[in-house]
Design an enzyme around this catalytic site. Structure first.
Site, PDB file in Angstrom:
ATOM      1  N   GLU A 151      28.909   4.991  68.839  1.00 11.95           N
ATOM      2  CA  GLU A 151      28.949   3.655  68.239  1.00 11.95           C
ATOM      3  C   GLU A 151      30.278   2.990  68.595  1.00 11.95           C
ATOM      4  O   GLU A 151      31.156   3.611  69.197  1.00 11.95           O
ATOM      5  CB  GLU A 151      28.754   3.735  66.722  1.00 11.95           C
ATOM      6  N   LYS A 210      33.534  26.133  36.424  1.00 13.94           N
ATOM      7  CA  LYS A 210      32.189  26.720  36.369  1.00 13.94           C
ATOM      8  C   LYS A 210      32.181  28.172  36.840  1.00 13.94           C
ATOM      9  O   LYS A 210      31.126  28.763  37.046  1.00 13.94           O
ATOM     10  CB  LYS A 210      31.214  25.897  37.224  1.00 13.94           C
ATOM     11  N   GLU A 222      32.702  11.267  51.859  1.00 14.26           N
ATOM     12  CA  GLU A 222      33.050   9.990  52.475  1.00 14.26           C
ATOM     13  C   GLU A 222      34.245   9.392  51.746  1.00 14.26           C
ATOM     14  O   GLU A 222      34.367   9.549  50.538  1.00 14.26           O
ATOM     15  CB  GLU A 222      31.844   9.050  52.350  1.00 14.26           C
ATOM     16  N   HIS A 249      31.033   2.387  58.689  1.00 13.05           N
ATOM     17  CA  HIS A 249      31.902   3.531  58.981  1.00 13.05           C
ATOM     18  C   HIS A 249      33.329   3.026  59.161  1.00 13.05           C
ATOM     19  O   HIS A 249      33.565   2.014  59.802  1.00 13.05           O
ATOM     20  CB  HIS A 249      31.485   4.215  60.288  1.00 13.05           C
ATOM     21  N   GLY A 299      28.920  19.101  41.897  1.00 11.41           N
ATOM     22  CA  GLY A 299      28.543  17.991  41.037  1.00 11.41           C
ATOM     23  C   GLY A 299      27.098  17.637  41.321  1.00 11.41           C
ATOM     24  O   GLY A 299      26.337  18.451  41.844  1.00 11.41           O
TER      25      GLY A 299
END
Lengths: 291, 381
Positions: free
Chosen positions: A208, A42, A97, A246, A17
């Site tokens: 994190e 495609k 995501e 996140h 895409g």
């Protein structure tokens, strides 16, 4: 050397895409050896000089890719990962995501059975500078060298890498392992590969809040890794229970705070930086002069 | 997305998990008539997305409808862990003979759902886990196969030696898995799962957290969302592709990427400032997005300076710069602005900003320091 990908790695791009097509072109410009694209409907066409197939299986039969990168939208991405793995690629990099966590949990079992490695999802991919880029990182900031980088984030990886490069510390391979609660490979899996890689002299792990992956990595480093490792963990200002962008970055208990992680890393003799600048200092202390 | 107890119990009921026949109310008068309908005694429970309601005085056992009115009147409007109580659940009171815990969540390390069960229910389970981990029993669940009957029984017999109660609990566990799987939850929890004096097993409390990533599969769940005012702001932000969390500092932050946003907040804190928010503008950067982001930041009256930190990757610096210029033309604000911009198309971005009279910095720490300085000046004037 580098880990997981180099200039010969044959790459297939699933999902052409707007984003997939753009980044396929960027990867190709960087020098990635893209052999096929996959986009339902495609098949038979070609884009940016590589052939496009309707299915991963068709692409694999004709072009024999070793690695696949997923740009397929979230509702279909878990299936696309399985399609790539079942077509025989050994490494799937899932940039997408927003894949449901339970769907990921279901497919990692099958990926293990197939022996397919997964990076991501919700990750910027990986890059072995001057050789190959599989993902969406801005190639220009990376520099070939001897520092391995493993991060849970995207743009923070760029920030760290940029400063490393500016200070003269190039990278062997840099990886964004993904920001979701369930991801494929984690710090330990990459650390093991960096330990074996002759080009890598030091590894920077960027963590994190949320989960305990950093603690797992620290124990693993203490027991199994002989190369120096430098840590950096972000999210000191994050309030408990809040998702910080996140899906994995939620303070869910005492162990998942920055303070707990930093304390644990230091306990395992891993130096931890408070700021990105300090990472450079810590790397410099361990590698000596600029490389 | 977190559900309130009455919503979670409704879902539990749909999945066949025994729960009390309670009524959700929003006024003291409704609480009184609910108490009449249910038959006293009843329990009046504050509906908020936070634990510790009992300790905060948000749960009251009452013997008459008049007392239910009084209890409801005192609990409604109460502040529990910064959640304002707007709804109550009136449940029939029951005679409890024992309190247990059953929950399912995703174990990130094992990458699998895991069921947890304990005979030490009714209290903070994280405390049990920390102090007496041997009192919690675990069962990993293969999500393709689901929880199997023998696995549920294995767990249930850790809680009960009596066959009838163990089998009833195993049945609840199987249904709880069906619920977790059916609605794509990240957490389902029954605490306490109670044994009543008549020997029956019932879920007296219910907690459900849904996976935001899976909401596209369950559009009907979206209607269950009951946002607090601050969450409403976060939801509005999300509808514009922004990820926003309000904090209580004075430096508004606008950053591309969650990790860099957290690092930006950390560096502000490290240098002695306080971030007003987490705001990730995400990968693409249409001018509209930047306009919405600026509107969000200036709508927070605590904000004394704004720090925009962009590391161009997929996000192009010139796109952000154009958006920012458009935003500043539209939004009149006196709040000082610091922009740090580097990465993809940075020269073009910096030129667009400088044509508009904004000098962009290239270093994050330098930008943070400048924003702190400007916020401090604002405070003195």
């Amino acid at each position: 050397m580098s880990i997981l990908i180099d200039k010969n790695t044959r790459v297939m791009v699933q999902g052409l895409g707007r984003d997939g097509s753009f980044h396929a072109e960027q990867m190709k410009e960087y020098g990635t050896n893209i052999v096929a694209g996959v986009h339902p409907g495609k098949g038979g066409s070609s884009i940016h000089g590589f052939p496009v197939f309707n299915t991963a299986e068709d692409a694999a039969r004709e072009t024999d890719p070793e690695c696949s990168v997923i740009f397929v939208p979230a509702p279909f991405a878990a299936d696309a990962i399985l399609a790539g793995a079942n077509a025989g690629v050994k490494l799937v990099v899932a940039v997408t995501e927003g894949i449901p966590v339970l769907d990921m949990s279901k497919i990692v079992i099958e990926l293990n059975e197939l022996g397919t490695c997964l990076a991501g999802p919700n990750c910027p991919g990986l890059i072995s500078p001057d050789k190959s880029k599989v993902g969406i990182m801005p190639g220009g900031i990376f520099k070939r060298g001897s520092v391995g980088v493993i991060s849970r984030s995207g743009t923070l990886t760029y920030e760290v890498v940029n400063q490393l490069s500016l200070a003269g510390y190039g990278q062997s391979t840099a990886i964004g392992m993904g920001g979701d609660p369930v991801v494929g490979m984690k710090y330990n899996d990459y650390l093991e590969l960096f330990e074996e890689d002759r080009e890598t002299e030091l590894v920077v792990i960027v963590g994190e809040i949320g989960g305990t992956d950093e603690q797992d990595a620290a124990s693993f480093v203490k027991d199994r890794i002989s190369k120096p490792v430098v840590g950096y963990v972000v999210g000191r200002s994050a309030p408990p229970g809040k998702r910080m962008g996140h899906a994995g970055a939620i303070i869910s208990g005492a162990d998942s705070t920055v303070e707990a992680k930093v304390a644990f890393l230091r306990e395992k003799d891993i130096p931890v930086a408070d700021t990105v600048e300090q990472i450079i200092d810590l790397v410099g202390d361990r590698l000596g002069g600029r490389n | 997305m977190k559900l309130e107890e009455f919503q979670a119990k409704k879902l539990f009921r749909e999945y066949g998990i025994p729960v009390p026949d309670g009524i959700m109310v929003t006024t003291a008068e409704e609480a009184r008539s609910a108490a009449e309908k249910i038959e006293c005694p009843v329990v009046v429970k504050a509906q908020v997305q936070a634990g510790g309601r009992g300790k905060a005085g948000g749960v009251k056992l009452v013997k008459t409808p008049a007392e239910a009115y009084m209890a409801a009147d005192s609990i409604l409007g109460m502040d529990i862990k910064s959640f304002r109580v707007e709804r109550l659940l009136v449940d029939p009171a029951v005679s409890i003979a024992g309190e247990y815990y059953v929950g399912i969540t995703i174990d990130r390390r094992k990458k699998l759902p895991v069921m947890m069960a304990s005979a030490s229910g009714g209290v903070d389970i994280e405390k049990v886990a920390a102090e007496t981990p041997e009192k919690i029993f675990f069962q990993e669940i293969n999500p393709e196969r689901g929880l199997r009957s023998f696995e549920a029984k294995q767990l249930a017999f850790q809680l009960f030696t009596d066959k009838r109660k163990a089998l009833a609990t195993a049945s609840v566990m199987m249904k709880l898995w069906d619920c977790f799987h059916g609605i794509d939850a990240s957490l389902v929890e029954i605490n306490p799962l109670a044994k009543l004096e008549d020997g029956s097993i019932i879920a007296l409390d219910a907690k459900i957290v849904l996976d935001d990533n899976a909401m596209f599969k369950h559009p009907v769940m979206e209607e269950m969302r009951l946002p607090t005012p601050s969450e409403q702001k976060e939801l509005d932000a999300r509808s514009h592709g922004l990820s926003y969390v309000q904090l209580d500092g004075d430096i508004g932050c606008m950053v591309n990427g969650a990790g860099l946003a957290m690092a930006t907040m950390d560096v502000i804190k490290h240098l002695g400032g306080t971030p007003a928010n987490f705001l990730d503008i995400g990968g693409s950067s249409s001018p509209e997005k930047v306009i919405h982001a600026m509107e969000l930041l200036v709508s927070d009256s605590n904000v004394k300076a704004v720090f925009i930190n962009v590391f161009g990757g997929i996000t192009r610096c010139d796109d952000v710069a154009s958006g920012l210029v458009a935003a500043l033309r539209e939004i009149q604000t006196d709040i000082p602005l610091v922009v740090r911009m580097t990465g993809t198309n940075e020269e073009e971005g910096i030129r667009i900003l400088s044509d508009f009279g904004i000098t962009a910095l290239k270093d994050m720490t330098e930008g943070a320091r400048e924003a702190i300085r400007l916020a401090g000046e604002g405070g003195c004037s």
